[in-house]
Design an enzyme around this catalytic site. Structure first.
Site, PDB file in Angstrom:
ATOM      1  N   ASP A  15     -13.741  -3.412 -55.646  1.00 29.49           N
ATOM      2  CA  ASP A  15     -14.274  -3.915 -56.900  1.00 29.49           C
ATOM      3  C   ASP A  15     -13.832  -2.935 -57.985  1.00 29.49           C
ATOM      4  OD1 ASP A  15     -15.951  -5.395 -58.714  1.00 29.49           O
ATOM      5  OD2 ASP A  15     -17.446  -3.812 -58.496  1.00 29.49           O
ATOM      6  N   ASP A  17     -15.389  -2.391 -61.815  1.00 29.98           N
ATOM      7  CA  ASP A  17     -16.467  -1.736 -62.553  1.00 29.98           C
ATOM      8  C   ASP A  17     -17.569  -1.276 -61.602  1.00 29.98           C
ATOM      9  OD1 ASP A  17     -15.909  -2.690 -65.644  1.00 29.98           O
ATOM     10  OD2 ASP A  17     -15.332  -4.212 -64.186  1.00 29.98           O
ATOM     11  N   ASP A 174     -19.927  -2.373 -55.304  1.00 32.14           N
ATOM     12  CA  ASP A 174     -21.258  -1.832 -55.637  1.00 32.14           C
ATOM     13  C   ASP A 174     -22.261  -2.924 -55.976  1.00 32.14           C
ATOM     14  OD1 ASP A 174     -19.876  -2.384 -58.125  1.00 32.14           O
ATOM     15  OD2 ASP A 174     -21.497  -1.306 -59.135  1.00 32.14           O
TER      16      ASP A 174
END
Length: 225
Positions: A15, A17, A174
């Site tokens: 991922d 960000d 996250d």
């Protein structure tokens, strides 16, 4: 670090960000500019950070308690995009250890790439501006395929472009959507506990195959090829 040690992994997908880069300061600043422009008091970055992984939806929720169902949501979202585009790289940086971790992956002969829900409008200029991404073998944005995460389509497209079976790919993120997408794509998954996570997130309930508390912790989960 928590979880199994992975074998047979030939590519690692991330991922963006909250996993590779800390973009919360710029995302929060764009939303806060909308608040102060309306005569509202500024909010601290700590209010924005947990929801930075949700992009405009998360930032507008913090700034105005506004959900996508609100009549003015689309107009506010585009206004947010304009502000964010103007400050895209002012404060955004790679998380500590990310560059060293990526170098170590490549030294082991692994390829790496990015799968994000961030639209190409922002992903392309951001990744082109950061030398960190010069060695990425693929970058999939939220609008590259007809579906965004948690749908597996973006991850499957990344695996296709890397010419790797899903079972030989590891996905690191996250957000619970990252883990759900990775599992649906048939990949092993790692939850990045150092990222944004979301308000009140219980990472242990995401059913990731492993968890790390720092980028370099990922290396301990990988058997040497």
């Amino acid at each position: 670090m928590k979880g199994r040690v992975f074998s047979g992994i030939r590519a690692v997908l991330f991922d963006l960000d909250g996993t590779l880069i800390d973009s919360a300061p710029d995302l929060g600043a764009a939303a806060d500019l909308m608040r102060t422009g309306r005569g509202l008091h500024a909010l601290p970055l700590e209010r924005y950070r947990p929801l930075a992984g949700s992009g405009a939806r998360g930032m507008l929720q913090v700034a105005f308690d506004m959900s996508p169902e609100h009549l003015d949501y689309e107009a506010h979202k585009e206004e947010f995009f304009v502000h964010y585009e103007a400050c895209l790289m002012q404060r955004t940086r790679a998380f500590p250890e990310v560059s060293e971790m990526l170098d170590a992956l490549m030294q082991r002969g692994l390829t790496w790439g990015v799968v994000t829900n961030k639209s190409q409008r922002f992903t392309t200029p951001l990744t082109r501006a950061m030398p960190l991404f010069d060695t990425a073998k693929t970058i999939i944005s939220g609008d590259t395929t007809p579906h965004a995460k948690p749908h597996p389509a973006p991850l499957l497209e990344a695996a296709r472009r890397l010419s790797r079976p899903s079972a030989m790919c590891l996905y690191v993120g996250d957000d619970e959507r990252d883990i759900a997408a990775g599992r649906a794509a048939g990949m092993q998954t790692v939850a990045a506990r150092y990222g944004y996570l979301g308000l009140g997130a219980d990472v242990s309930r995401w059913n990731a195959d492993a968890e790390v508390t720092s980028p370099m912790g990922l290396l301990k989960l990988l058997e040497l090829p």
